[in-house]
Design a protein around this motif. Structure first.
Motif, PDB file in Angstrom:
ATOM      1  N   ASN A 131       8.868   4.133 -26.032  1.00 36.32           N
ATOM      2  CA  ASN A 131       8.073   3.290 -26.915  1.00 36.32           C
ATOM      3  C   ASN A 131       7.986   1.876 -26.337  1.00 36.32           C
ATOM      4  OD1 ASN A 131       7.067   1.769 -29.001  1.00 36.32           O
ATOM      5  ND2 ASN A 131       8.130   2.954 -30.563  1.00 36.32           N
ATOM      6  N   PRO A 132       6.780   1.421 -25.946  1.00 37.05           N
ATOM      7  CA  PRO A 132       6.680   0.126 -25.257  1.00 37.05           C
ATOM      8  C   PRO A 132       7.260  -1.034 -26.067  1.00 37.05           C
ATOM      9  CG  PRO A 132       4.611   1.304 -25.147  1.00 37.05           C
ATOM     10  CD  PRO A 132       5.485   2.068 -26.093  1.00 37.05           C
ATOM     11  N   ASP A 133       7.308  -0.899 -27.397  1.00 33.78           N
ATOM     12  CA  ASP A 133       7.846  -1.984 -28.219  1.00 33.78           C
ATOM     13  C   ASP A 133       9.349  -2.176 -28.034  1.00 33.78           C
ATOM     14  OD1 ASP A 133       5.417  -2.570 -29.217  1.00 33.78           O
ATOM     15  OD2 ASP A 133       5.670  -1.505 -31.111  1.00 33.78           O
ATOM     16  N   LEU A 174      -0.139  10.555 -26.304  1.00 30.02           N
ATOM     17  CA  LEU A 174       1.025   9.829 -25.821  1.00 30.02           C
ATOM     18  C   LEU A 174       2.179   9.992 -26.812  1.00 30.02           C
ATOM     19  CD1 LEU A 174       1.206   8.196 -23.254  1.00 30.02           C
ATOM     20  CD2 LEU A 174       0.708   6.156 -24.575  1.00 30.02           C
ATOM     21  N   VAL A 175       3.236  10.682 -26.384  1.00 31.94           N
ATOM     22  CA  VAL A 175       4.402  10.847 -27.247  1.00 31.94           C
ATOM     23  C   VAL A 175       5.394   9.733 -26.922  1.00 31.94           C
ATOM     24  CG1 VAL A 175       6.284  12.376 -27.948  1.00 31.94           C
ATOM     25  CG2 VAL A 175       4.086  13.342 -27.255  1.00 31.94           C
ATOM     26  N   LEU A 176       5.667   8.868 -27.920  1.00 33.69           N
ATOM     27  CA  LEU A 176       6.549   7.723 -27.680  1.00 33.69           C
ATOM     28  C   LEU A 176       8.002   8.101 -27.935  1.00 33.69           C
ATOM     29  CD1 LEU A 176       4.441   4.884 -29.305  1.00 33.69           C
ATOM     30  CD2 LEU A 176       4.422   5.716 -26.950  1.00 33.69           C
ATOM     31  N   GLU A 219      12.210   7.235 -28.113  1.00 40.17           N
ATOM     32  CA  GLU A 219      13.062   6.133 -28.562  1.00 40.17           C
ATOM     33  C   GLU A 219      13.895   5.537 -27.440  1.00 40.17           C
ATOM     34  OE1 GLU A 219      12.859   4.453 -31.252  1.00 40.17           O
ATOM     35  OE2 GLU A 219      11.223   5.810 -31.748  1.00 40.17           O
TER      36      GLU A 219
END
Lengths: 219, 254
Positions: free
Chosen positions: B135-137, B164-166, B168
């Motif tokens: 996850n880019p965040d 796109l599967v984010l 953890e």
């Protein structure tokens, strides 16, 4: 990357669908556990309660082992249809059903057990079949309890996080439910967005409970 | 009688455990999860070299660790996979002034499950059903990956087509590909070393990816600043460098 309204709509849709499934199967199972005597009843009861007491990650792990592309069931499904429930909104429904169903079973069993058996006997004496008795006597008398089960299941489904994250993944705009969006906002330090999402979900859950309770009061 | 012996021995055991905890100086190291194997080994060697010290590791995505520290979680040293997180803490005065030091670098690779078709170019990522990145965040590896995908103009497509599967953490992205449930992923080269269930297709070209540098620093609220600085020097010293290098992390100099 967080779309609050999409997440809210998805969460509501998933919770509604899951609740429909849970209400039907949970009531049926609750009835069987309350009114039928058979070997292994206690075991079945314990087994169906497990998703309530196990951590959602454990439930998620079982579901992935079962439904993943290489899972016990999943690989047949994938070989035949080329489709896998993983990372789809259906996966979120499956996860919500599994974690919410013990609540429905527990409450419906208790509600059905509290129905006076002599009323059911009277129905049989008057020539009603077992199925007719269930729908015309038992369930109407257990109605309040069943509704409580529905309310609990719906709110549990709405708030489901752990198993959903594992089975449906976090795909923005596709499987990112409210709890997932809240988690992401918190983790990335976006406190104001997290606060907004939390408030939205709290209000939604609150209104749902009020709505379902009103439904019960009307009957 | 037996019950008494049982509870007495439990108390003795508990006392022994607590006693040993009180004696050691405990250093909590929050580290990017990609450093896990490397730091576990280095932590053991550090305890050996500094008797009386005890390293407790907390591995997770750097963004998650930074949020924990912001919320006051106990941590003495923070080793992140990107300057983004550590600078964020520094700007909130949560890092000991001047303690930020780079210590390692890394590379991104594109991986697929062992049995899957190999990909040969970045553009081919848009031909598979699901691609996973951190996850880019919160996950630096995901941020680097998103950046690279953005530069080759496929990020928006993947995102808008919901493919796109984010994950953890970068290790969760690895796990998604390992299990065969996701068709391709972008992770660190070092993550793949221990896995024989995935295949590296190619590394993300340097032209697409900004340099990946791991910084380490002492947390402002730490009560073991001196030991923390020792640990940082140890990681950046000869032992640290050689272990990092052995595990595939080139050293970062500055």
């Amino acid at each position: 990357m967080i779309d609050p309204w999409f997440s809210l709509k998805l969460s509501l849709a998933v919770a509604c669908l899951a609740t429909a499934v849970v209400a039907l199967t949970g009531t049926a199972l609750g009835y069987i556990l309350a009114r039928c005597r058979f070997r292994g009843r206690d075991c079945l009861d314990a087994l169906l309660t497990l998703p309530l007491v196990l951590p959602p990650t454990v439930v998620g792990f079982y579901l992935i082992s079962l439904l993943g592309k290489r899972g016990w069931l999943g690989h047949f499904l994938y070989a035949w249809t080329g489709w896998t429930p993983l990372f789809t909104w259906q996966a979120a429904v499956i996860a919500a059903v599994v974690v919410a169903i013990p609540l429905m079973i527990k409450t419906s069993r208790a509600a059905i057990e509290s129905v006076d058996r002599s009323l059911e006997s009277a129905s049989y004496v008057l020539g009603k079949s077992r199925l007719e008795t269930v729908f015309q006597v038992t369930l109407p008398l257990a109605w309040k309890g069943l509704l409580a089960g529905v309310a609990l299941s719906f709110t549990r489904a709405l708030g489901e996080f752990g198993a959903t994250l594992m089975l449906a993944g976090n795909i923005p705009g596709k499987t990112q439910t409210m709890p997932l969006a809240i988690y992401q906002a918190t983790q990335s330090g976006d406190d104001s967005l997290a606060l907004g999402l939390v408030a939205l979900l709290t209000v939604t859950s609150f209104l749902s409970i009020i709505f379902i309770n009103r439904l019960g009061a009307r009957w | 009688m037996y019950r008494h012996i049982g509870s007495a021995s439990l108390i003795v055991l508990a006392a022994a455990v607590m006693g040993s905890q009180v004696r050691a100086e405990e250093l909590v190291v929050s580290a990017a999860i990609s450093l896990k194997e490397c730091f576990l080994s280095l932590g053991e060697q550090f305890e050996h070299q500094y008797p009386g010290s005890k390293i407790v590791f907390n591995f997770a995505a750097s963004g998650a660790l930074a949020s924990q520290i912001e919320q006051g979680a106990p941590a003495d040293v923070f080793a992140a996979a990107s300057y983004g997180e550590i600078n964020r803490l520094d700007s909130k005065h949560l890092i000991q002034a001047g303690s930020i030091k780079p210590f390692a670098r890394n590379k991104l690779v594109v991986i697929v499950p062992r049995s899957a078709r190999r990909l040969s170019s970045f553009e081919e990522l848009s031909t598979v059903e699901h691609v996973t990145i951190g996850n880019p965040d919160t996950v630096p590896a995901g941020r680097y990956a998103a950046h690279a995908l953005g530069r080759s103009r496929i990020y928006q497509n993947l995102l808008s087509q919901h493919r796109l599967v984010l994950a953890e953490s970068v290790r969760q992205a690895l796990a998604y590909v390992q299990s065969g449930n996701v068709d391709a992923g972008i992770v660190y080269l070092t993550d793949v070393r221990s896995s024989n269930q995935v295949v590296v297709c190619f590394s993300v070209p340097d032209a697409l990816c900004e340099p990946i540098v791991y910084p380490i620093a002492v947390v402002q609220d730490s009560k073991h600043v001196k030991l923390g600085l020792c640990f940082i020097e140890f990681i950046r010293g000869a032992t640290g460098r050689s272990v990092l290098k052995k595990m595939g992390f080139p050293p970062a100099d500055k």
